[in-house]
Design a protein around this motif. Sequence first.
Motif, PDB file in Angstrom:
ATOM      1  N   PHE A  28      45.670  41.754  53.437  1.00  0.00           N
ATOM      2  CA  PHE A  28      45.178  42.902  52.500  1.00  0.00           C
ATOM      3  C   PHE A  28      44.375  42.521  50.886  1.00  0.00           C
ATOM      4  CE2 PHE A  28      46.386  45.701  47.873  1.00  0.00           C
ATOM      5  CZ  PHE A  28      45.426  46.494  48.654  1.00  0.00           C
TER       6      PHE A  28
ATOM      7  N   MET B 177      51.630  46.091  47.863  1.00  0.00           N
ATOM      8  CA  MET B 177      49.674  46.530  47.785  1.00  0.00           C
ATOM      9  C   MET B 177      49.293  47.773  46.657  1.00  0.00           C
ATOM     10  SD  MET B 177      50.188  46.596  52.331  1.00  0.00           S
ATOM     11  CE  MET B 177      48.656  47.373  52.042  1.00  0.00           C
TER      12      MET B 177
ATOM     13  N   PRO C 228      43.092  43.688  47.641  1.00  0.00           N
ATOM     14  CA  PRO C 228      42.848  44.643  46.835  1.00  0.00           C
ATOM     15  C   PRO C 228      42.015  45.418  46.268  1.00  0.00           C
ATOM     16  CG  PRO C 228      43.347  42.591  46.012  1.00  0.00           C
ATOM     17  CD  PRO C 228      43.229  42.347  47.119  1.00  0.00           C
TER      18      PRO C 228
ATOM     19  N   LEU D  51      37.922  48.473  38.779  1.00  0.00           N
ATOM     20  CA  LEU D  51      37.589  47.841  40.429  1.00  0.00           C
ATOM     21  C   LEU D  51      39.024  48.145  41.454  1.00  0.00           C
ATOM     22  CD1 LEU D  51      36.245  47.107  42.903  1.00  0.00           C
ATOM     23  CD2 LEU D  51      37.284  44.124  41.951  1.00  0.00           C
ATOM     24  N   ARG D  52      40.547  48.200  40.574  1.00  0.00           N
ATOM     25  CA  ARG D  52      41.562  47.663  41.048  1.00  0.00           C
ATOM     26  C   ARG D  52      42.008  49.640  41.841  1.00  0.00           C
ATOM     27  NH1 ARG D  52      44.200  42.858  41.667  1.00  0.00           N
ATOM     28  NH2 ARG D  52      42.505  41.566  42.826  1.00  0.00           N
TER      29      ARG D  52
ATOM     30  N   ARG E 249      46.522  46.843  43.767  1.00  0.00           N
ATOM     31  CA  ARG E 249      46.299  48.076  43.428  1.00  0.00           C
ATOM     32  C   ARG E 249      47.293  49.233  42.461  1.00  0.00           C
ATOM     33  NH1 ARG E 249      40.623  48.715  44.880  1.00  0.00           N
ATOM     34  NH2 ARG E 249      40.518  50.785  45.017  1.00  0.00           N
TER      35      ARG E 249
ATOM     36  N   GLU F 134      43.023  52.968  42.396  1.00  0.00           N
ATOM     37  CA  GLU F 134      42.589  53.859  43.066  1.00  0.00           C
ATOM     38  C   GLU F 134      43.107  55.217  43.061  1.00  0.00           C
ATOM     39  OE1 GLU F 134      42.892  51.883  46.371  1.00  0.00           O
ATOM     40  OE2 GLU F 134      42.667  54.123  47.515  1.00  0.00           O
TER      41      GLU F 134
END
Lengths: 99, 380
Positions: free
Chosen positions: A30, B62, A32, B115-116, B90, B118
């Motif tokens: 994954f 994640m 991120p 950027l991270r 994220r 979501e």
Amino acid sequence: MSETIAKDQPLLCNPDVVLREEDEDGGLLFNPDNNAVKIVNSTGLFIWKQFQSINTPESAAVEVLKNFEDATQEVIQTDLEEFLQDMLLTGFISKVINE
Amino acid sequence: MIENENGVKLMSTPRSVDIAVTGKCNLSCAYCFYADEMTSRTDLTTRQWLDFFAVLGKAGVMNVTLTGGEAFSRSDFFDLVDGVIANRMRYNILSNGTLINERTMEEFEVGKRRLRLESLQISIDGSSAEVHDLSRPNSFGRAIRGLQLLKSAGFPVTVRVTINRFNYHDLENTARLLLEEVGLDGFSTNEAYPCGATNRYEEGIMLSVPMRRAVMEMLTRLNEKYQNRISATAGPLALAREECAIHEARAKGQMEFPGRGYLTACGGVFDKLAVLHDGTIVPCHVISGLRLGNILKDDFIEVWQTHPLMKAMRDRRNIPLTVIEPCKACDYKGFCTGGCPGGALFLTEDFNQRNPMDCYRILIGEEGYSPDTREKSDDR
């Protein structure tokens, strides 16, 4: 477009990529930064782990051959090349540029 | 993967974790499901959260969802975000939107914070202050301003409309505001749940069955107008879709859907865990009464893998509706999943019961039910 990877090209896993070993038959990678996910089988997982520290395709191929005795050197070279091409293209593995 | 005695495989660690980083909030919403927890617990420190994020990072989690209380009310909020990023995750944010200003937007531009990210969800509960503020006092103008700042800067902003007695008549105007004037791609809906502040509201805030039916029809009509830009995973719109599917199936002579007829609703316990703002581990923020431990003293991953309550919640999908008393004689049980276990817990005091709010038979009037009349069944 993919480019040929030199056998002695140092490569390294993207340090931001997370490995989830969710199954004995493989795992999930994954990234991120872009939310990309790759499912890898046990061979892919083994190859991935070869590049958790700086390594070359040539050295990785030797280790893969040792651990997957049923496969021929030719098959391993082809599979390794394809796997690394894909990993480089998607940013999961990067080339290490020597200063 | 780990495997239980029934051969069911479970990921060795959760993929995502919902985290209430604070119990403090600058609003006092009429249906806040977290209201009771906010007053009875204290926030963890920055260091304690950062240590926990390191545990999550090591476990390969994640994604985390940061919520509260109001997440932006923590002065160290972006330090926490940086901790999430440093541990290769994220993140999502759930917010009332009222504390988002130009300074917040600048903070997001630092490092990989944007950027991270979501998604960032803002709650909007009406098309005007007159409606929205009935549920979320004195906040409409600030929430819309925050939403517009995020939208104009291209953030992955989403909106949740929680439907209740104060705003169910205003959905057409709300859709027009969000989809036409603000210009969102879409928004999601749910409804007020029978917990937290909702239970303290003397006049009642939850939808009655006739109100829910009216909302189902309205949302279906609005989705035709707006090309399905309104979404839901639970609540009236989800029920409307379910009802439509049942009608179509029965018209073809079907009496069941594949995999239904058991308490299979909600796969959350196979994918995620949640943590309250004092570190208490729970299956889901909505069911904060089911306490599994605390991140300050318990092994989070061990809780995920072995806690008896998690096992019980995962095993509920093996319970057929034929053994649930109100469902035994139901003609529609072959189409049913029993609904949200949280709703079942609130309304029946047992998560291994049906959730009456999701019951099709109640919805179509074949069984009488009022949200104020809680059912209990120990016949199973």
